[in-house]
Design a protein around this motif. Structure first.
Motif, PDB file in Angstrom:
ATOM      1  N   ASN A 146       0.900  -1.167  -0.141  1.00  0.00           N
ATOM      2  CA  ASN A 146       0.088  -0.028   0.097  1.00  0.00           C
ATOM      3  C   ASN A 146       0.756   1.195  -0.060  1.00  0.00           C
ATOM      4  OD1 ASN A 146      -2.362  -1.243   0.032  1.00  0.00           O
ATOM      5  ND2 ASN A 146      -2.405  -1.431   2.456  1.00  0.00           N
ATOM      6  N   LYS A 147       0.637   2.278  -0.729  1.00  0.00           N
ATOM      7  CA  LYS A 147       1.183   3.567  -0.504  1.00  0.00           C
ATOM      8  C   LYS A 147       0.048   4.433   0.388  1.00  0.00           C
ATOM      9  CE  LYS A 147       2.674   7.768  -2.745  1.00  0.00           C
ATOM     10  NZ  LYS A 147       2.794   8.511  -3.893  1.00  0.00           N
TER      11      LYS A 147
ATOM     12  N   VAL B  55      -3.348   9.821   6.892  1.00  0.00           N
ATOM     13  CA  VAL B  55      -2.905   8.836   8.009  1.00  0.00           C
ATOM     14  C   VAL B  55      -1.339   9.324   8.382  1.00  0.00           C
ATOM     15  CG1 VAL B  55      -4.116   6.929   7.519  1.00  0.00           C
ATOM     16  CG2 VAL B  55      -2.161   7.155   6.220  1.00  0.00           C
ATOM     17  N   ARG B  56      -0.506   8.745   9.205  1.00  0.00           N
ATOM     18  CA  ARG B  56       0.799   9.341   9.593  1.00  0.00           C
ATOM     19  C   ARG B  56       1.343   8.733   8.452  1.00  0.00           C
ATOM     20  NH1 ARG B  56       1.863   7.997  15.781  1.00  0.00           N
ATOM     21  NH2 ARG B  56       1.275   5.976  15.078  1.00  0.00           N
ATOM     22  N   GLN B  57       2.786   9.075   8.319  1.00  0.00           N
ATOM     23  CA  GLN B  57       3.852   8.444   7.348  1.00  0.00           C
ATOM     24  C   GLN B  57       3.107   8.322   5.991  1.00  0.00           C
ATOM     25  OE1 GLN B  57       4.723   5.154  10.367  1.00  0.00           O
ATOM     26  NE2 GLN B  57       6.524   5.326   8.978  1.00  0.00           N
ATOM     27  N   ALA B  58       2.460   9.493   5.729  1.00  0.00           N
ATOM     28  CA  ALA B  58       1.709   9.755   4.301  1.00  0.00           C
ATOM     29  C   ALA B  58       2.678   9.350   3.101  1.00  0.00           C
ATOM     30  CB  ALA B  58       0.850  10.892   4.203  1.00  0.00           C
ATOM     31  N   GLY B  59       2.537   8.750   2.116  1.00  0.00           N
ATOM     32  CA  GLY B  59       3.372   8.488   1.070  1.00  0.00           C
ATOM     33  C   GLY B  59       4.147   7.345   1.189  1.00  0.00           C
TER      34      GLY B  59
ATOM     35  N   HIS C  59      -5.817  19.444   7.324  1.00  0.00           N
ATOM     36  CA  HIS C  59      -5.791  20.994   7.319  1.00  0.00           C
ATOM     37  C   HIS C  59      -5.755  20.980   5.841  1.00  0.00           C
ATOM     38  CE1 HIS C  59      -3.715  20.493  11.112  1.00  0.00           C
ATOM     39  NE2 HIS C  59      -3.990  21.841  11.268  1.00  0.00           N
ATOM     40  N   GLY C  60      -6.235  20.038   4.990  1.00  0.00           N
ATOM     41  CA  GLY C  60      -6.490  20.434   3.812  1.00  0.00           C
ATOM     42  C   GLY C  60      -5.002  20.585   2.837  1.00  0.00           C
ATOM     43  N   GLN C  61      -3.968  19.868   3.264  1.00  0.00           N
ATOM     44  CA  GLN C  61      -2.976  20.146   2.463  1.00  0.00           C
ATOM     45  C   GLN C  61      -2.637  18.893   1.856  1.00  0.00           C
ATOM     46  OE1 GLN C  61      -0.208  20.797   5.664  1.00  0.00           O
ATOM     47  NE2 GLN C  61      -0.856  22.905   5.996  1.00  0.00           N
ATOM     48  N   ARG C  62      -3.423  18.456   0.685  1.00  0.00           N
ATOM     49  CA  ARG C  62      -3.134  17.219  -0.142  1.00  0.00           C
ATOM     50  C   ARG C  62      -2.078  17.364  -0.903  1.00  0.00           C
ATOM     51  NH1 ARG C  62      -7.939  14.188  -0.254  1.00  0.00           N
ATOM     52  NH2 ARG C  62      -9.712  15.286   0.582  1.00  0.00           N
ATOM     53  N   GLN C  63      -0.923  16.541  -0.521  1.00  0.00           N
ATOM     54  CA  GLN C  63       0.246  16.551  -1.393  1.00  0.00           C
ATOM     55  C   GLN C  63       0.596  15.251  -1.962  1.00  0.00           C
ATOM     56  OE1 GLN C  63       3.173  18.394   0.812  1.00  0.00           O
ATOM     57  NE2 GLN C  63       1.939  20.148   1.607  1.00  0.00           N
ATOM     58  N   ARG C  64       1.426  15.132  -3.095  1.00  0.00           N
ATOM     59  CA  ARG C  64       1.828  13.880  -3.579  1.00  0.00           C
ATOM     60  C   ARG C  64       3.214  13.599  -2.870  1.00  0.00           C
ATOM     61  NH1 ARG C  64      -1.434  10.753  -6.168  1.00  0.00           N
ATOM     62  NH2 ARG C  64       0.181   9.907  -7.483  1.00  0.00           N
ATOM     63  N   HIS C  65       3.115  13.168  -1.712  1.00  0.00           N
ATOM     64  CA  HIS C  65       4.496  13.202  -0.885  1.00  0.00           C
ATOM     65  C   HIS C  65       5.572  12.624  -1.572  1.00  0.00           C
ATOM     66  CE1 HIS C  65       2.300  14.583   2.949  1.00  0.00           C
ATOM     67  NE2 HIS C  65       1.431  13.987   2.297  1.00  0.00           N
ATOM     68  N   SER C  66       5.545  11.609  -2.207  1.00  0.00           N
ATOM     69  CA  SER C  66       6.475  10.809  -2.541  1.00  0.00           C
ATOM     70  C   SER C  66       7.264  11.146  -3.991  1.00  0.00           C
ATOM     71  CB  SER C  66       6.200   9.107  -2.446  1.00  0.00           C
ATOM     72  OG  SER C  66       5.658   9.002  -3.720  1.00  0.00           O
ATOM     73  N   ARG C  67       6.598  12.290  -4.436  1.00  0.00           N
ATOM     74  CA  ARG C  67       7.055  12.614  -5.812  1.00  0.00           C
ATOM     75  C   ARG C  67       7.792  14.119  -5.671  1.00  0.00           C
ATOM     76  NH1 ARG C  67       2.687  10.176  -8.319  1.00  0.00           N
ATOM     77  NH2 ARG C  67       2.684   8.076  -7.717  1.00  0.00           N
ATOM     78  N   SER C  68       7.938  14.667  -4.464  1.00  0.00           N
ATOM     79  CA  SER C  68       8.219  16.116  -4.436  1.00  0.00           C
ATOM     80  C   SER C  68       9.805  16.266  -4.762  1.00  0.00           C
ATOM     81  CB  SER C  68       7.841  16.560  -2.962  1.00  0.00           C
ATOM     82  OG  SER C  68       8.721  15.756  -2.054  1.00  0.00           O
ATOM     83  N   ASP C  69      10.435  15.406  -4.482  1.00  0.00           N
ATOM     84  CA  ASP C  69      12.094  15.930  -4.643  1.00  0.00           C
ATOM     85  C   ASP C  69      12.796  14.686  -5.152  1.00  0.00           C
ATOM     86  OD1 ASP C  69      14.271  17.688  -4.187  1.00  0.00           O
ATOM     87  OD2 ASP C  69      14.793  16.560  -2.500  1.00  0.00           O
TER      88      ASP C  69
ATOM     89  N   GLY D  34       0.167  12.704  10.445  1.00  0.00           N
ATOM     90  CA  GLY D  34      -1.070  12.423   9.818  1.00  0.00           C
ATOM     91  C   GLY D  34      -2.110  13.700   9.698  1.00  0.00           C
ATOM     92  N   SER D  35      -1.664  14.871   9.927  1.00  0.00           N
ATOM     93  CA  SER D  35      -2.530  15.863   9.861  1.00  0.00           C
ATOM     94  C   SER D  35      -2.542  16.788   8.632  1.00  0.00           C
ATOM     95  CB  SER D  35      -1.897  17.137  11.069  1.00  0.00           C
ATOM     96  OG  SER D  35      -0.775  17.579  10.554  1.00  0.00           O
ATOM     97  N   SER D  36      -1.895  16.527   7.597  1.00  0.00           N
ATOM     98  CA  SER D  36      -1.735  17.493   6.085  1.00  0.00           C
ATOM     99  C   SER D  36      -3.318  17.301   5.763  1.00  0.00           C
ATOM    100  CB  SER D  36      -0.654  16.701   5.352  1.00  0.00           C
ATOM    101  OG  SER D  36      -0.932  15.323   5.076  1.00  0.00           O
ATOM    102  N   TRP D  37      -4.077  16.007   5.717  1.00  0.00           N
ATOM    103  CA  TRP D  37      -5.311  15.951   5.152  1.00  0.00           C
ATOM    104  C   TRP D  37      -6.404  16.667   5.861  1.00  0.00           C
ATOM    105  CZ3 TRP D  37     -10.257  13.993   6.729  1.00  0.00           C
ATOM    106  CH2 TRP D  37     -10.953  13.808   5.800  1.00  0.00           C
TER     107      TRP D  37
END
Length: 293
Positions: A67-68, A73-77, A282-292, A277-280
Motif C-alpha cells: 500500500n501507498k 494517515v501518519r507517514q503519508a506517502g 488541514h487540507g494540504q493534499r500533497q503527492r508526498h513521494s514525488r516532491s523531490d 497525519g495532519s496534512s489531510w
C-alpha cells in the motif's frame, strides 16, 4: 543461491510457494510465547503478501503487494504492507475462523504440531494472522479465503514509533484489490526487480521546518531503500517494510542488496505532518513521494 536458480523459482510460482514454505518453516513457537494483551494491542500486525501477476512477456510472475499510505494517515506517502494494530475483542473472534478446516492455519503444515505442543503460541499466531487479514480486507478488500499462509518472519521494531511488527508471509493469487481511505494506491513490485541490485538507493528524508521553506534531515542517518518505478511514478521502499522485505529475500533467495555506502543518494521532502497525519485534516493534499526526486 545462483541467479539461474532464482530465475527458475520465479518462473514457477507453485514451486516458489513450496520453497518459501520450507524456508520459513523454522519459526520457533517460543518467539510468540509470553505476549500479554497490552503488548499485543501496542503491536502492529503486518500481512506480507506474495501474488503472481502477468509479466511483460505474458508469463505469471510473483510480486510483493504494498500500500501507498494516503495523506489522511501518519507517514503519508510511504509504502507499507497491509496491516495494523490488533483489535482484541474482534480479532479474538476472527482468530477462530482462521483455524477452521480449509482456513489458512488449518492448511499450514506445522499447525497440528503447534496446537498440540504450543497452545499459547498457537493462539497468539492465530490472533496475529486474524488481525493482519482483517486489516488487509479493510485497507484493500483483500480476500482472506484466497490466501495460503506460508510462515512468519522475525519481529521488526519501528524506529520512530513504539511499536512492533509481526510479518505474516502468504500466497494470494487472483485478488481484486480496491484501496480504502487509508491507502492512496496499491503497488505491485515484481520479486525479480527486488532481486536486482541496481534498483537500490540510499534514502535521505528531509522535513520542512517552517513557512520559510527551510528543510532539515528527519533522522541523523540515511536509510537504504528500494526504488520502484511504474506508470504512475517513482516510489521509495524504506524503513520497517524495507527491512521485512530484505529479511524475506535473504531467507528465501540468499539475496543481499549492495553495501549502503555504494548506493546512490536519493532525497524526499516530507511536510511537518508526516509523523502525525495532519496534512489531510488541514487540507494540504500533497503527492508526498514525488516532491523531490
Amino acid at each position: 543461491m545462483e541467479d539461474n536458480d532464482r530465475s527458475t523459482l520465479l518462473e514457477n510460482p507453485p514451486t516458489l510457494m513450496q520453497f518459501v514454505h520450507e524456508q520459513l518453516g523454522d519459526l520457533s513457537p517460543d518467539e510468540l510465547s509470553g505476549m500479554d494483551s497490552d503488548k499485543l494491542k501496542r503491536g502492529s500486525v503486518v500481512l506480507f503478501i506474495i501474488s503472481p501477476r502477468e509479466g511483460p512477456e505474458g508469463q505469471l510472475e510473483p510480486c510483493l503487494i504494498l500500500n501507498k499510505r494516503s495523506a489522511r494517515v501518519r507517514q503519508a506517502g510511504d509504502l507499507c504492507c497491509p496491516g495494523g494494530g490488533v483489535s482484541l475483542p474482534l480479532d479474538r473472534r476472527l482468530a477462530h475462523l482462521v483455524k477452521i478446516p480449509g482456513a489458512p492455519l488449518h492448511r499450514w503444515t506445522p499447525w497440528p504440531h503447534w496446537q498440540k505442543n504450543h497452545a499459547e503460541s498457537s493462539r497468539t499466531l492465530a490472533l496475529l494472522l486474524a488481525a493482519g487479514l482483517r486489516e488487509a480486507w479493510e485497507e484493500m478488500r483483500f480476500n482472506p479465503f484466497r490466501f495460503t499462509f506460508l510462515g512468519m518472519l522475525p519481529t521488526q521494531r519501528l524506529v520512530m514509533f513504539d511499536r512492533e511488527i509481526y510479518p505474516m508471509v502468504g500466497w494470494a493469487p487472483h485478488q481484486s484489490l480496491k484501496p480504502n481511505w487509508e491507502v492512496e494506491r496499491i503497488i505491485s513490485i515484481p520479486l525479480r526487480k527486488l532481486l536486482d541490485p541496481s534498483q537500490y538507493g540510499r534514502f535521505r528524508p528531509m522535513v520542512a521546518t517552517g513557512d520559510n521553506g527551510d528543510v532539515q534531515q528527519l533522522h541523523h542517518n540515511d536509510f537504504p531503500g528500494f526504488i520502484h518505478e511504474d506508470d504512475e511514478g517513482r516510489e521509495m521502499l524504506w524503513g520497517a517494510t524495507y527491512r521485512i522485505t530484505q529479511e524475506f529475500l535473504a531467507r528465501v533467495f540468499d539475496f543481499s542488496p549492495p553495501e549502503e555506502d555504494a548506493l546512490p543518494l536519493v532525497h524526499r521532502h516530507l511536510d511537518e505532518s508526516y509523523l502525525n497525519g495532519s496534512s489531510w485534516r488541514h487540507g494540504q493534499r500533497q503527492r508526498h513521494s514525488r516532491s523531490d526526486w
